[in-house]
Design an enzyme around this catalytic site. Structure first.
Site, PDB file in Angstrom:
ATOM      1  N   THR A  56     -13.450   5.388   6.828  1.00  0.00           N
ATOM      2  CA  THR A  56     -14.414   4.802   5.797  1.00  0.00           C
ATOM      3  C   THR A  56     -14.357   3.342   5.824  1.00  0.00           C
ATOM      4  O   THR A  56     -13.551   2.800   6.512  1.00  0.00           O
ATOM      5  CB  THR A  56     -13.507   5.208   4.119  1.00  0.00           C
ATOM      6  OG1 THR A  56     -12.057   4.820   4.230  1.00  0.00           O
ATOM      7  CG2 THR A  56     -13.715   6.727   4.307  1.00  0.00           C
ATOM      8  N   TYR A  65       0.726  -1.167  -0.105  1.00  0.00           N
ATOM      9  CA  TYR A  65       0.065  -0.162   0.167  1.00  0.00           C
ATOM     10  C   TYR A  65       0.994   1.172   0.011  1.00  0.00           C
ATOM     11  O   TYR A  65       0.582   2.184  -0.964  1.00  0.00           O
ATOM     12  CB  TYR A  65      -0.917  -0.093   1.270  1.00  0.00           C
ATOM     13  CG  TYR A  65      -2.073   1.238   1.329  1.00  0.00           C
ATOM     14  CD1 TYR A  65      -3.242   1.247   0.437  1.00  0.00           C
ATOM     15  CD2 TYR A  65      -1.597   2.322   2.087  1.00  0.00           C
ATOM     16  CE1 TYR A  65      -3.925   2.171   0.412  1.00  0.00           C
ATOM     17  CE2 TYR A  65      -2.488   3.459   2.240  1.00  0.00           C
ATOM     18  CZ  TYR A  65      -3.634   3.157   1.339  1.00  0.00           C
ATOM     19  OH  TYR A  65      -4.482   4.251   1.518  1.00  0.00           O
ATOM     20  N   LYS A 118       1.261   4.073  -2.953  1.00  0.00           N
ATOM     21  CA  LYS A 118       1.050   5.496  -2.690  1.00  0.00           C
ATOM     22  C   LYS A 118       2.044   6.521  -2.998  1.00  0.00           C
ATOM     23  O   LYS A 118       2.034   7.577  -3.580  1.00  0.00           O
ATOM     24  CB  LYS A 118       0.465   5.792  -1.153  1.00  0.00           C
ATOM     25  CG  LYS A 118      -1.098   4.820  -1.067  1.00  0.00           C
ATOM     26  CD  LYS A 118      -2.134   5.586  -2.227  1.00  0.00           C
ATOM     27  CE  LYS A 118      -3.417   5.072  -1.906  1.00  0.00           C
ATOM     28  NZ  LYS A 118      -4.445   5.776  -2.753  1.00  0.00           N
ATOM     29  N   VAL A 158      -9.086   8.412   7.901  1.00  0.00           N
ATOM     30  CA  VAL A 158     -10.710   8.961   7.778  1.00  0.00           C
ATOM     31  C   VAL A 158     -11.286   7.579   7.791  1.00  0.00           C
ATOM     32  O   VAL A 158     -10.812   6.364   7.397  1.00  0.00           O
ATOM     33  CB  VAL A 158     -11.088   9.450   6.322  1.00  0.00           C
ATOM     34  CG1 VAL A 158     -12.515   9.482   6.306  1.00  0.00           C
ATOM     35  CG2 VAL A 158     -10.149  10.573   6.052  1.00  0.00           C
TER      36      VAL A 158
END
Ligand SMILES: NC(=O)c1ccc[n+]([C@@H]2O[C@H](COP(=O)([O-])OP(=O)(O)OC[C@H]3O[C@@H](n4cnc5c(N)ncnc54)[C@H](O)[C@@H]3O)[C@@H](O)[C@H]2O)c1
Length: 249
Positions: free
Chosen positions: A181, A146, A150, A179
């Site tokens: 999500t 990840y 990024k 966040v």
């Protein structure tokens, strides 16, 4: 003329909040997402949107999506490459299939979608915002795929800014902090949540709308001289060194 935007990963989370803010500012939006059901649900309650079901890592699907977006919108003034996949694991457990899946959505996707919409973005002298992460800026545990994907998209953005500047196309990166999500809650254990609270000066997770504000600003004329930048929307995480919990107590 009504301005337009293409937002990937728009069915929920940061992409949906960004879509809503673009609509509030009077743009028409092509909402792109892999999850057709969730996309239909989200788009059903919104006016001025065109839902387009598409896997951004599939070159043929992206070409079809770009043609549909062109037809629906007429022009593309802004592209937000937001679709993303998080899969956290240690190096030994990150098999090539897991690595490739993360790279395919997080890095191949923005490359393919940008390339497919390039004629439109050039014609509109448009703006690109790519969504990276604070994991692009700081290496951490479990983020070998990840974090690397990024960091890749952040550098891709700079390549785009340099190459497309002569066409009046701007490209910037937004690096969100955490966040709540669906993506984050699937990989943030309680340990990770606690560690973020310790490491963030504002002492909390961000909200989807707070990330969307930065994205929409970077796409707007107000940011007309801003390109090639990385904007962290992270409650101060990037600025922080050691010792914050000690200072608080
Ligand atoms: N939530 C966080 O804490 C956080 C932090 C930093 C960065 N980000 C980044 O923000 C972006 C949005 O994430 P979110 O938190 O809103 O997640 P989310 O899971 O709520 O939304 C992501 C959306 O992308 C879609 N998507 C996934 N793969 C796709 C593909 N191949 N093609 C098309 N659509 C695809 C999903 O269906 C989903 O609707 C991601 O790039 C993520 O890496 C999130």
């Amino acid at each position: 003329m009504t301005r337009t935007a293409v937002v990937t990963g728009a069915a929920r989370g940061i992409g949906l909040a960004t879509t809503r803010l673009f609509l509030a500012e009077g743009r028409r939006v092509a909402m792109v997402d892999l999850d057709g059901d969730e996309l239909a649900r989200a788009a059903g309650s919104l006016e001025g949107v065109t839902p387009l079901s598409c896997d951004v890592s599939d070159p043929d699907a992206v070409e079809r999506m770009a043609a549909e977006a062109r037809q629906a919108l007429g022009s593309v003034d802004a592209l937000v490459n937001n679709a993303g996949l998080a899969d956290f694991g240690p190096l030994e457990e990150t098999g090539f299939d897991r690595w490739r899946a993360v790279m395919a959505t997080n890095l191949d996707g923005p490359f393919l979608v940008t390339q497919a919409l390039l004629p439109d973005l050039k014609a509109a002298r448009g703006a690109i915002v790519n969504i990276a992460s604070i994991s692009a800026l700081r290496a951490s545990t479990l983020r070998v795929a990840y974090g690397t994907s990024k960091a890749g998209i952040a550098h891709l953005t700079e390549q785009l800014a340099v190459e497309l500047g002569e066409h009046g196309v701007r490209a910037n990166t937004v690096c969100p902090g955490p966040v709540r999500t669906k993506l984050a809650m699937a990989v943030h254990t309680q340990d990770i949540i606690d560690a973020y609270h310790d490491a963030i000066p504002l002492g909390r997770y961000g909200r989807e709308e707070e990330i969307a504000e930065a994205i929409v600003w970077l796409c707007s004329e107000k940011a007309s001289y801003v390109t090639g930048q990385r904007l962290s929307v992270d409650g101060g995480f990037e600025a922080t060194g050691i010792g914050l919990p000690a200072l608080r107590s």
